[in-house]
Write an enzyme that holds these catalytic residues in place. Structure first.
Site, PDB file in Angstrom:
ATOM      1  N   HIS A  79     -10.693  -2.192  11.513  1.00  0.00           N
ATOM      2  CA  HIS A  79      -9.432  -3.355  11.300  1.00  0.00           C
ATOM      3  C   HIS A  79      -9.059  -4.226  12.387  1.00  0.00           C
ATOM      4  O   HIS A  79      -8.041  -4.129  13.077  1.00  0.00           O
ATOM      5  CB  HIS A  79      -8.314  -2.125  10.984  1.00  0.00           C
ATOM      6  CG  HIS A  79      -6.978  -2.868  10.292  1.00  0.00           C
ATOM      7  ND1 HIS A  79      -5.843  -2.431  10.332  1.00  0.00           N
ATOM      8  CD2 HIS A  79      -6.852  -4.125   9.525  1.00  0.00           C
ATOM      9  CE1 HIS A  79      -4.902  -3.063   9.638  1.00  0.00           C
ATOM     10  NE2 HIS A  79      -5.589  -3.939   8.970  1.00  0.00           N
ATOM     11  N   LYS A 102      -9.080  -2.564   1.813  1.00  0.00           N
ATOM     12  CA  LYS A 102      -8.961  -1.396   3.017  1.00  0.00           C
ATOM     13  C   LYS A 102      -9.872   0.021   2.264  1.00  0.00           C
ATOM     14  O   LYS A 102     -10.397   0.663   3.244  1.00  0.00           O
ATOM     15  CB  LYS A 102      -7.640  -0.993   2.770  1.00  0.00           C
ATOM     16  CG  LYS A 102      -6.846  -2.229   3.195  1.00  0.00           C
ATOM     17  CD  LYS A 102      -6.608  -2.673   4.642  1.00  0.00           C
ATOM     18  CE  LYS A 102      -5.675  -3.685   4.984  1.00  0.00           C
ATOM     19  NZ  LYS A 102      -5.670  -4.409   6.054  1.00  0.00           N
ATOM     20  N   ARG A 139       0.753  -1.209   0.010  1.00  0.00           N
ATOM     21  CA  ARG A 139       0.006   0.030   0.004  1.00  0.00           C
ATOM     22  C   ARG A 139       0.794   1.092   0.016  1.00  0.00           C
ATOM     23  O   ARG A 139       1.920   1.275   0.572  1.00  0.00           O
ATOM     24  CB  ARG A 139      -1.030   0.008   1.165  1.00  0.00           C
ATOM     25  CG  ARG A 139      -2.093  -0.975   1.180  1.00  0.00           C
ATOM     26  CD  ARG A 139      -2.915  -0.670   2.476  1.00  0.00           C
ATOM     27  NE  ARG A 139      -2.133  -1.136   3.647  1.00  0.00           N
ATOM     28  CZ  ARG A 139      -1.922  -0.370   4.491  1.00  0.00           C
ATOM     29  NH1 ARG A 139      -1.866   1.173   4.522  1.00  0.00           N
ATOM     30  NH2 ARG A 139      -1.122  -0.870   5.566  1.00  0.00           N
ATOM     31  N   TYR A 160      -1.335  -3.744  -6.880  1.00  0.00           N
ATOM     32  CA  TYR A 160      -0.946  -4.699  -5.669  1.00  0.00           C
ATOM     33  C   TYR A 160      -1.985  -4.413  -4.439  1.00  0.00           C
ATOM     34  O   TYR A 160      -2.447  -3.239  -3.911  1.00  0.00           O
ATOM     35  CB  TYR A 160       0.326  -4.134  -5.197  1.00  0.00           C
ATOM     36  CG  TYR A 160       0.871  -5.507  -3.968  1.00  0.00           C
ATOM     37  CD1 TYR A 160       1.441  -6.405  -4.476  1.00  0.00           C
ATOM     38  CD2 TYR A 160       0.776  -5.130  -2.870  1.00  0.00           C
ATOM     39  CE1 TYR A 160       1.846  -7.511  -3.743  1.00  0.00           C
ATOM     40  CE2 TYR A 160       1.032  -6.068  -1.903  1.00  0.00           C
ATOM     41  CZ  TYR A 160       1.728  -7.268  -2.202  1.00  0.00           C
ATOM     42  OH  TYR A 160       1.951  -8.165  -1.621  1.00  0.00           O
ATOM     43  N   CYS A 214       1.078  -7.130  12.273  1.00  0.00           N
ATOM     44  CA  CYS A 214       1.367  -7.255  13.755  1.00  0.00           C
ATOM     45  C   CYS A 214       0.725  -8.359  14.187  1.00  0.00           C
ATOM     46  O   CYS A 214       0.448  -8.500  15.708  1.00  0.00           O
ATOM     47  CB  CYS A 214       0.984  -5.797  14.472  1.00  0.00           C
ATOM     48  SG  CYS A 214       1.984  -4.501  14.280  1.00  0.00           S
ATOM     49  N   ARG A 216       2.498 -11.903  -0.322  1.00  0.00           N
ATOM     50  CA  ARG A 216       1.263 -12.494   0.380  1.00  0.00           C
ATOM     51  C   ARG A 216       0.652 -13.557  -0.186  1.00  0.00           C
ATOM     52  O   ARG A 216       0.889 -13.832  -1.441  1.00  0.00           O
ATOM     53  CB  ARG A 216       0.242 -10.985   0.302  1.00  0.00           C
ATOM     54  CG  ARG A 216       0.634 -10.028   0.979  1.00  0.00           C
ATOM     55  CD  ARG A 216      -0.359  -9.467   1.981  1.00  0.00           C
ATOM     56  NE  ARG A 216       0.128  -8.314   2.616  1.00  0.00           N
ATOM     57  CZ  ARG A 216      -0.126  -8.069   4.036  1.00  0.00           C
ATOM     58  NH1 ARG A 216      -1.198  -8.811   4.312  1.00  0.00           N
ATOM     59  NH2 ARG A 216       0.450  -7.068   4.671  1.00  0.00           N
ATOM     60  N   SER A 263      -1.220  -3.226  10.554  1.00  0.00           N
ATOM     61  CA  SER A 263      -0.763  -4.141   9.478  1.00  0.00           C
ATOM     62  C   SER A 263       0.673  -4.962   9.915  1.00  0.00           C
ATOM     63  O   SER A 263       1.555  -4.313  10.431  1.00  0.00           O
ATOM     64  CB  SER A 263      -0.532  -3.356   7.984  1.00  0.00           C
ATOM     65  OG  SER A 263      -1.838  -2.905   7.772  1.00  0.00           O
ATOM     66  N   ASP A 297      -8.983  -9.784   9.181  1.00  0.00           N
ATOM     67  CA  ASP A 297      -8.502  -8.239   8.980  1.00  0.00           C
ATOM     68  C   ASP A 297      -9.595  -7.203   9.305  1.00  0.00           C
ATOM     69  O   ASP A 297      -9.119  -6.279   9.722  1.00  0.00           O
ATOM     70  CB  ASP A 297      -8.194  -8.359   7.559  1.00  0.00           C
ATOM     71  CG  ASP A 297      -7.099  -7.084   7.073  1.00  0.00           C
ATOM     72  OD1 ASP A 297      -6.118  -6.840   7.868  1.00  0.00           O
ATOM     73  OD2 ASP A 297      -7.301  -6.489   6.225  1.00  0.00           O
TER      74      ASP A 297
HETATM   75  P1  GTP Z   1      -1.653  -7.543   7.869  1.00  0.00           P
HETATM   76  O1  GTP Z   1      -2.263  -8.649   7.084  1.00  0.00           O
HETATM   77  O2  GTP Z   1      -0.781  -6.756   7.147  1.00  0.00           O
HETATM   78  O3  GTP Z   1      -2.550  -6.494   8.431  1.00  0.00           O
HETATM   79  O4  GTP Z   1      -0.822  -8.456   9.110  1.00  0.00           O
HETATM   80  P2  GTP Z   1      -1.438  -9.024  10.117  1.00  0.00           P
HETATM   81  O5  GTP Z   1      -1.896  -8.066  11.393  1.00  0.00           O
HETATM   82  O6  GTP Z   1      -2.640 -10.184   9.717  1.00  0.00           O
HETATM   83  O7  GTP Z   1      -0.231  -9.813  10.672  1.00  0.00           O
HETATM   84  P3  GTP Z   1       0.452 -11.420  10.459  1.00  0.00           P
HETATM   85  O8  GTP Z   1      -0.375 -12.307  11.375  1.00  0.00           O
HETATM   86  O9  GTP Z   1       0.494 -11.396   9.192  1.00  0.00           O
HETATM   87  O10 GTP Z   1       1.693 -11.360  11.167  1.00  0.00           O
HETATM   88  C1  GTP Z   1       2.855 -10.505  10.667  1.00  0.00           C
HETATM   89  C2  GTP Z   1       4.133 -10.751  11.232  1.00  0.00           C
HETATM   90  O11 GTP Z   1       3.982 -11.128  12.672  1.00  0.00           O
HETATM   91  C3  GTP Z   1       4.577 -12.398  10.593  1.00  0.00           C
HETATM   92  O12 GTP Z   1       5.742 -12.396  10.363  1.00  0.00           O
HETATM   93  C4  GTP Z   1       4.424 -13.204  11.924  1.00  0.00           C
HETATM   94  O13 GTP Z   1       5.129 -14.099  12.057  1.00  0.00           O
HETATM   95  C5  GTP Z   1       4.336 -12.021  13.160  1.00  0.00           C
HETATM   96  N1  GTP Z   1       3.650 -12.737  14.398  1.00  0.00           N
HETATM   97  C6  GTP Z   1       2.348 -12.774  14.244  1.00  0.00           C
HETATM   98  N2  GTP Z   1       2.064 -13.068  15.585  1.00  0.00           N
HETATM   99  C7  GTP Z   1       3.060 -13.223  16.548  1.00  0.00           C
HETATM  100  C8  GTP Z   1       3.497 -13.472  17.831  1.00  0.00           C
HETATM  101  O14 GTP Z   1       2.713 -13.622  18.659  1.00  0.00           O
HETATM  102  N3  GTP Z   1       4.679 -13.180  18.207  1.00  0.00           N
HETATM  103  C9  GTP Z   1       5.709 -12.826  17.482  1.00  0.00           C
HETATM  104  N4  GTP Z   1       6.853 -12.787  17.725  1.00  0.00           N
HETATM  105  N5  GTP Z   1       5.520 -12.632  16.143  1.00  0.00           N
HETATM  106  C10 GTP Z   1       4.195 -12.874  15.463  1.00  0.00           C
HETATM  107  C1  SPV Z   2      -2.331  -4.230   4.864  1.00  0.00           C
HETATM  108  O1  SPV Z   2      -1.360  -3.824   4.546  1.00  0.00           O
HETATM  109  O2  SPV Z   2      -2.765  -3.958   6.298  1.00  0.00           O
HETATM  110  C2  SPV Z   2      -2.814  -5.256   4.389  1.00  0.00           C
HETATM  111  C3  SPV Z   2      -2.283  -5.559   3.098  1.00  0.00           C
HETATM  112  O3  SPV Z   2      -3.828  -6.261   4.902  1.00  0.00           O
HETATM  113  S1  SPV Z   2      -3.238  -4.599   1.907  1.00  0.00           S
HETATM  114  O4  SPV Z   2      -4.403  -5.447   1.755  1.00  0.00           O
HETATM  115  O5  SPV Z   2      -2.319  -4.335   0.729  1.00  0.00           O
HETATM  116  O6  SPV Z   2      -3.379  -3.422   2.596  1.00  0.00           O
HETATM  117 MN    MN Z   3      -3.410 -10.186   7.752  1.00  0.00          MN
END
Ligand code: GTP
Ligand code: SPV
Ligand code: MN
Length: 635
Positions: free
Chosen positions: A273, A253, A94, A244, A297, A413, A295, A320
């Site tokens: 979110h 979003k 984004r 993308y 996290c 992704r 994002s 999400d």
């Molecule tokens: P978006 O899709 O961008 O909104 O991200 P998200 O909030 O869905 O995050 P996602 O679950 O994909 O995790 C993002 C990164 O954080 C990855 O590299 C995970 O491995 C890491 N991660 C997720 N949960 C944990 C956790 O409990 N501990 C740690 N240390 N890392 C974590």
């Molecule tokens: C984020 O960046 O928070 C995502 C990926 O979930 S996107 O759909 O590209 O915004």
């Molecule tokens: Mn996600």
């Protein structure tokens, strides 16, 4: 653009479905309001063909085959119906700096920052600047290409909580992805024929044919001209120059957060979110929670987690976005408006997220991950491939483990159907939504912020959401590990003034029944040991231990034997977080510590942020909560 097709549009106000014109006579016409929108887009963008998307499996197969011929995707023979796309390296995330909200008044979009500073809570563009930007970009932008018309629903078709959209796009990759991420095609068109409202979404890659410069990786985009614009008053989205993720899959979003947050304010609900999960204890009692993390996290990971605690079960509703509304009994109910997961690939493995691995085993589009010589995918966090299997990185170059560059882009992704998740919740498509008992905020906080705490009440919980901060991640263009304010994990996604958003959240207290209001918590899986820099908490499936405490707190009075009052909220007492069986041991003292000087500084920084960024738009109740925090941390 064929004259015949234009003629059909003009005479009947409708376009036929199907590629080419031969099938035109045999297909249903578009509802008049949709036809008007499509006709306007055709007149402006001048595509050579129009294809109304029906959403059938054969149609998707045809679109993917076309993408393969153009070199935009590659089939992954190791799996069933899986595909790999490699983008232009300038189009990988984004682009917040090119994302704008267009309203008559600046202050309708963002609070006006003090002293001429730039707002961090969204980007406003005036109507006249936007008109000019549109005229510089869209006229003729689809010349030589097909315009796809995608009727889609956010939420199950027909649910009272669902909303509809129509996206026109010149990207067949977007069509294939929208087919996963939303309910798309003829059933939605039938709904639109009833005359329901829809959000008008116009998207172009901005590379008309013939090309004036070569494509990079066969991925059409126009990075210099990217503009993601939203018109909340007229429920419109116009996106240009990027193919993308959230820039181009406009249901996500752009619609489900930015436009929907504004619709939600007008209609008295919340578009957030947040992931949604169901958690069942060993006695069979089930609760649903929603959690907002910025994002990258951990939303997708938590939404599908495999609890390490025996007897506990987690089921996934969404990873999400949550749309939430108080029902007639004053209970907050949530739906996941999406139909798929667009999840971060790196770090996903059988160890961290086995259910995500099972979800993406078929019918999945991967973007910017690495590729194995036996036709599979690879990224950082997976075991090294077996001997004899070699790797190609996301640029398409040979790559070896141990190389200083990354094999997969950090924001690479997977795009997979939610229904394939082995722990998808039985109520994930329920029309009335699932009842929410707890709301959890969180972020990447290397220092000072405990593993978990609970707010004192709804108003304090709104303050906790407003005070969220997190280390920047690869999901957007921010570089480095800078700590950013990210209130409610919505900083890049507010569809209107953040001060009004806070007032809207505060008003929810009156819509909910006092005894039914969700409890509000804050978690931090990312606190680090200051000497080693290692995470103090193992995370992932072990986060069930924190969910267990949250689960218990939901059924109790504020005062109970599991919690003690602290300056920032209720904290678990010693031993209240079950650490039995945690290998390696964890330092719960360090994880739950609330250092006084840290929080004095945090409160100071928060006051500076609120006064610079929110100013006069900060609701008095939030200001009062900040003063109360200052009093508590100084005593
Ligand atoms: P978006 O899709 O961008 O909104 O991200 P998200 O909030 O869905 O995050 P996602 O679950 O994909 O995790 C993002 C990164 O954080 C990855 O590299 C995970 O491995 C890491 N991660 C997720 N949960 C944990 C956790 O409990 N501990 C740690 N240390 N890392 C974590
Ligand atoms: C984020 O960046 O928070 C995502 C990926 O979930 S996107 O759909 O590209 O915004
Ligand atoms: Mn996600």
């Amino acid at each position: 653009m064929s004259c015949m097709l234009l003629g059909v549009l003009r005479r009947h106000g409708s376009v036929g479905a199907g590629v080419g014109l031969r099938s035109l006579a045999s297909v249903p016409s578009l509802p008049p309001s949709v036809a008007d929108f499509v006709k306007g887009a055709v007149d402006e963008c001048k595509p050579s063909n129009v294809h109304v998307v029906t959403g059938t499996a054969e149609e998707t197969a045809t679109i993917l085959a076309g993408l393969e011929r153009e070199g935009m995707v590659k089939r992954l023979p190791k799996y069933e119906n899986c595909w790999l796309a490699r983008t232009d390296p300038k189009d990988v995330a984004r682009v917040e700096s090119k994302t704008v909200i267009v309203t008559k008044n600046h202050r309708d979009t963002v609070p006006i920052p003090a002293g001429g500073a730039k707002s961090q809570l969204g980007s406003w563009m005036s109507e006249s600047d936007w008109q000019r930007a549109r005229e510089e970009r869209f006229p003729g932008c689809m010349t030589g290409r097909t315009m796809y018309v995608i009727p889609f629903s956010m939420g199950p078709v027909g649910s009272t909580l669902s909303k509809y959209g129509v996206q026109v796009t010149d990207s067949p990759y977007v069509v294939a992805s929208m087919g996963v991420m939303t309910r798309m095609g003829t059933p939605v068109l039938n709904k639109l024929a009833e005359g329901v409202e829809f959000v008008r979404c116009q998207h172009s890659l901005g590379r008309p044919l013939p090309l004036t410069a070569p494509l990079v990786n066969s991925w059409p985009c126009n990075p210099d001209k990217v503009l993601i614009s939203h018109l909340p008053d007229t429920r419109q989205i116009l996106s240009f120059g990027s193919g993308y993720g959230g820039n181009s899959l406009l249901g996500k979003k752009c619609f489900a957060l930015r436009i929907a947050s504004r619709i939600a304010k007008d209609e008295g609900w919340l578009a957030e979110h947040m992931l949604i999960l169901g958690i069942t204890n060993p006695a069979g009692v089930k609760r649903y929670v929603a959690a907002a993390f910025p994002s990258a996290c951990g939303k997708t990971n938590l939404a599908m987690m495999k609890p390490s605690l025996p007897g506990w079960k987690v089921e996934c509703v969404g990873d999400d976005i949550a749309w939430m509304k108080f029902d007639s009994h004053g209970k907050l109910r949530a739906i996941n408006p999406e139909n798929g997961f667009f999840g971060v690939a790196p770090g996903t493995s059988d160890k961290t997220n086995p259910y995500a691995m099972a979800t993406i085993a078929k019918n999945t589009v991967f973007t910017n991950v690495g590729e194995t010589s036996d036709g599979g995918v690879w990224w950082e966090g997976l075991d090294a491939p077996p001997a004899g299997v070699t790797l190609t990185d996301w640029h398409g170059k040979a790559w070896k483990p141990g190389t200083s560059t990354l094999c997969a882009h950090p924001n690479s992704r997977f795009c997979a159907p939610a229904g394939q998740c082995p722990i998808i919740d039985p109520l994930w498509e329920s029309e009335e939504g699932v009842p929410i008992d707890a709301i959890i905020f969180g972020g990447r906080r290397p220092e000072g912020v405990p593993l978990v705490y609970e707010s004192f009440n709804w108003q304090h919980g709104v303050f906790v959401g407003a005070a969220m901060r997190s280390e920047a991640t690869a999901a957007a263009e921010h570089k480095g590990k800078v700590l950013m304010n990210d209130p409610f994990a919505m900083r890049p996604f507010f569809g209107y003034n953040f001060g009004d958003y806070l007032a809207h959240w505060l008003s929810m207290q009156r819509r909910g029944a006092a005894t039914q209001l969700p409890r509000i918590f804050h978690v931090n899986w990312f606190r680090k040991d200051p000497s080693s820099g290692a995470f103090l908490w193992p995370g992932f499936g072990e986060n069930a231990r924190v969910l267990e405490w949250i689960f218990r707190r939901c059924g109790r009075q504020a005062e109970d034997e599991a919690a003690r009052r602290s300056a920032i909220g209720w904290l678990p007492v010693d031993g209240a977080i079950d650490t039995k069986g945690l290998s390696g041991g964890v330092d719960m003292g360090a994880l739950l510590d609330v250092p006084k000087t840290f929080w004095q500084q945090e409160a100071r920084e928060l006051r500076a942020y609120f006064s610079q960024q929110v100013g006069a738009d900060l609701p008095a109740q939030v200001e009062a909560e900040l003063r109360a925090l200052e009093d508590r941390v100084h005593n």
